[in-house]
Write an enzyme that holds these catalytic residues in place. Structure first.
Site, PDB file in Angstrom:
ATOM      1  N   GLU A   1       0.845 121.976  38.866  1.00 47.72           N
ATOM      2  CA  GLU A   1       0.975 122.224  40.305  1.00 47.72           C
ATOM      3  C   GLU A   1       1.941 123.361  40.624  1.00 47.72           C
ATOM      4  O   GLU A   1       2.854 123.215  41.438  1.00 47.72           O
ATOM      5  CB  GLU A   1       1.394 120.932  41.022  1.00 47.72           C
ATOM      6  CG  GLU A   1       0.303 119.869  40.976  1.00 47.72           C
ATOM      7  CD  GLU A   1       0.671 118.599  41.713  1.00 47.72           C
ATOM      8  OE1 GLU A   1       1.869 118.381  41.973  1.00 47.72           O
ATOM      9  OE2 GLU A   1      -0.234 117.803  42.003  1.00 47.72           O
TER      10      GLU A   1
ATOM     11  N   GLU B   1      -5.785 114.770  36.778  1.00 48.76           N
ATOM     12  CA  GLU B   1      -5.329 113.570  37.489  1.00 48.76           C
ATOM     13  C   GLU B   1      -6.502 113.050  38.305  1.00 48.76           C
ATOM     14  O   GLU B   1      -7.207 113.819  38.951  1.00 48.76           O
ATOM     15  CB  GLU B   1      -4.141 113.866  38.405  1.00 48.76           C
ATOM     16  CG  GLU B   1      -2.856 114.222  37.690  1.00 48.76           C
ATOM     17  CD  GLU B   1      -1.706 114.528  38.648  1.00 48.76           C
ATOM     18  OE1 GLU B   1      -1.746 114.058  39.804  1.00 48.76           O
ATOM     19  OE2 GLU B   1      -0.774 115.249  38.241  1.00 48.76           O
TER      20      GLU B   1
END
Length: 655
Positions: A96, A163
């Site tokens: 991220e 994820e």
């Protein structure tokens, strides 16, 4: 413990998000056989996104030359340390942190010192100009249909969800939609977020989470997103994960078993397949077999199930195949089950019916001004004309009704419910059943040994939808209970969280034995569990989610027995609908707290010492969802449309 949990639940890969882990973990993964994505210590989420608004120009490291040396050094240090661990399958540039030229430099360095392992990075999805910094198409929390669109596009890269299945609180619903994508060769699976709840047990015994330490701002219970609770006990969610992640899948039918071996290297020769027949949930036949199905193949094995030997004595038969370890290994004993398959075939026995023909001589039906009663041989059911419901149900001195059973149209919100806005959209259902009012009562004697009492309620919503509860009681203490919601087409009502009754019982009735799917809690979108007879209790069924919420539900229940420690109690069993004649299973839970009590508490220790038990018997409940915990609703097929009828049909008996 962590490695054992993973192996026992068919988890074969770990992403070390968001930094390299301690070296001992890699040794364990080498030894036990776990694939690793080894991830560089990198997370700069807050530098380029706030309140869901992206600002690429502020991203760190981005394409800023001053960051390149430090970031390349980070991946270099990780790779030099972990290079010789065979468990490391893929290198990851971090998490991220958007995209940019710095990641090109990291990717190039990784391939320069290790040309054999792929390199992973998810952040390039935010800037496709940097697709070349990852060898894998990696996304976070993409829905299964979005992933399938990619897989159908003849992609050049394999796909991984770095994820997915946000396991916050009561979650991991509709996971089968993701594992079904394994039919596409480019689909390489995904990594459930997260492994374990992050919480701290304080000196007062409270499991503390964000905000409990004076920390502001805080995301509060958002740290409770694991397959394990913070004390490392497995969450009920792990039940589905184990079955769906199994490497060997079995489809059972009356002719045999289709065994699909998704292992890459090993056959099923070292497994024992235990076959069973259950007659109305009770094992009546078993046999152990060995089948050698090669890796990557599927084979149908014919089984001569002795169905005819047991069909006549059962309403239904369950044919079951269980893949088990033949010999003990480092992480489980011999006989440990890896996966299972089941199917249900109809039996020949007609459902038991209770008749009052043989009623005791003291049996009587009483039609009074205030109450309607049916009694005999120490059993009594009492229905109030003034209170609008059943006010007593007794076996000798044992009373099973502390308050009349109430209509419920609500459940304690899950974390996913809150994140998806289900609370705002369905607020009216929180009170619709709880505050429903009785507007009519109809009493109909059924000969001298039974009576029907039908209560009509108006739900506490603008439409005042009428719901009926019909009790048919006989002098033997048998009661048929029919709860009917007709469907409301007037107005655009939101879907219903749950529909049925909630019933307060004396606190001693805490034991539960049921015939349904289990043993752990199940939901409409999370019930890859075994059909059988299970024993549990109200305390064990209350999963200790960090924030108290909906828990303890059991789906596809044929019957349930709620008892005290002496074995006396109440039996609830499926029965035929009075209009359609159709018999269908129900959902139920037995907990030491009501839905309202769970909804009000912020920590488990805020729930009081139990004073009662709460039996909830439902026609249906919506699923729990799992795509994420901040936006995605429960999938439409697992919701309860308000314009469709719902019927609960069960029989009650005391013993």
């Amino acid at each position: 413990d962590d490695i054992t949990f993973c192996k026992r639940h068919n988890i074969n890969a770990i992403r070390t998000s968001h930094y390299p882990n301690q070296e001992y973990w890699y040794d364990l993964c080498d030894e036990y056989g776990i694939y690793l994505i080894d991830e560089t210590n990198m997370e700069t989420h807050g530098s380029w996104v706030a309140n869901n608004i992206e600002t690429p120009e502020t991203a760190v490291p981005g394409s800023k030359p001053r960051w390149e040396g430090a970031c390349v050094d980070r991946i270099n240090s990780m790779m030099r340390r972990d290079y010789n661990h065979p468990s490391v399958l893929i290198w990851s540039l971090g998490n991220e942190s958007f995209a940019g030229e710095v990641f090109r430099a990291m990717h190039a360095h990784a391939h320069a010192i290790d040309p054999n392992r792929p390199v992973h990075y998810e952040g390039s999805v935010h800037d496709r100009a940097f697709d070349d910094v990852t060898d894998i198409e990696s996304r976070m929390y993409a829905h299964a249909d979005e992933i399938e669109e990619y897989l159908k596009s003849n992609p050049k890269k394999p796909y991984i969800s770095c994820e997915y299945m946000h396991a916050m609180g009561n979650s991991v619903g509709n996971m089968d939609e993701y594992t079904a994508l394994e039919r596409y060769p480019q689909y390489q699976g995904g990594f459930i977020w997260d492994f374990i709840d992050q919480a701290i047990l304080d000196s007062n015994g409270r499991m503390c989470y964000g905000g409990d330490f004076g920390d502001r701002p805080s995301d509060y219970e958002f740290s409770g997103d694991g397959l394990l609770f913070a004390d490392r006990t497995p969450s009920p969610k792990a039940q589905d994960v184990k079955q769906l992640y199994a490497n060997v899948h079995m489809t059972v039918d009356a002719s045999g078993i289709t065994i699909t071996n998704d292992n890459l290297f090993v056959s099923t020769a070292d497994s024992t397949f235990v076959l069973r027949i259950l007659a109305d949930g009770k094992p009546v036949w078993s046999s152990s077999r060995r089948f050698d199905v090669a890796a990557g193949t599927s084979e149908h094995v014919e089984i001569d199930w002795p169905i005819d030997d047991y069909r006549a004595g059962a309403q239904e038969l369950v044919l079951e195949a269980s893949q088990q370890l033949t010999s003990a290994c480092d992480w489980a004993p011999a006989g440990y089950e890896l996966s299972f398959g089941q199917c249900v075939v109809a039996g020949g026995k007609i459902a038991d019916t209770v008749t009052a023909a043989s009623a005791a001589s003291d049996g009587a039906i009483t039609l009074g001004r205030w109450n309607i009663g049916a009694r005999s041989a120490g059993r009594e059911a009492l229905f109030s004309l003034a209170q609008g419901g059943m006010v007593s149900y007794k076996l000798g001195e044992r009373e099973f009704v502390l308050r009349k059973p109430l209509i419920t149209t609500f459940r304690a919100l899950t974390d996913n419910d809150r994140g998806a806005g289900h609370a705002f959209e369905r607020a009216q259902w929180a009170v619709a059943g709880k505050y429903a009012r009785c507007v009519d009562t109809k009493v109909e004697p059924l000969g001298e040994t039974a009576v029907s009492v039908t209560y009509t309620y108006e739900l506490a919503i603008a439409q005042r939808t009428k719901v009926t509860i019909r009790y048919v009681a006989d002098v033997l203490g048998h009661v048929d209970l029919h709860v009917a919601y007709p469907g409301e087409k007037d107005g655009d009502l939101p879907t219903i969280p749950a529909f049925g009754i909630e019933w307060m019982l004396p606190v001693e009735y805490s034991n539960l034995r049921f015939y349904g799917v289990g043993p752990e809690e199940t939901y409409a979108d999370r019930k890859h569990a075994k059909l059988g007879i299970w024993n549990t209790n109200a305390f064990r069924d209350r999963a200790p989610y960090l924030l108290p919420q909906e828990t303890g539900n059991h789906e596809d229940v044929r019957w349930a027995e709620i008892t005290d420690d002496s074995g006396h109690g109440l039996r609830v069993s499926q029965t035929a609908n009075t209009e359609t004649g159709v018999t269908k299973p129900f959902a139920m839970s037995l907990l030491p707290y009501s839905s309202t009590m769970l909804e009000e508490a912020l920590h488990q220790d805020e729930l009081p010492e139990p004073k009662h038990m709460f039996l909830r018997v439902l026609a249906a409940q919506m699923g729990v969802g799992g795509d994420d915990s901040w936006m995605s609703p429960v999938h439409e097929q697992y919701q309860l449309p308000a314009d469709q009828p719902l019927n609960l049909d069960v029989a009650l008996d005391l013993f």
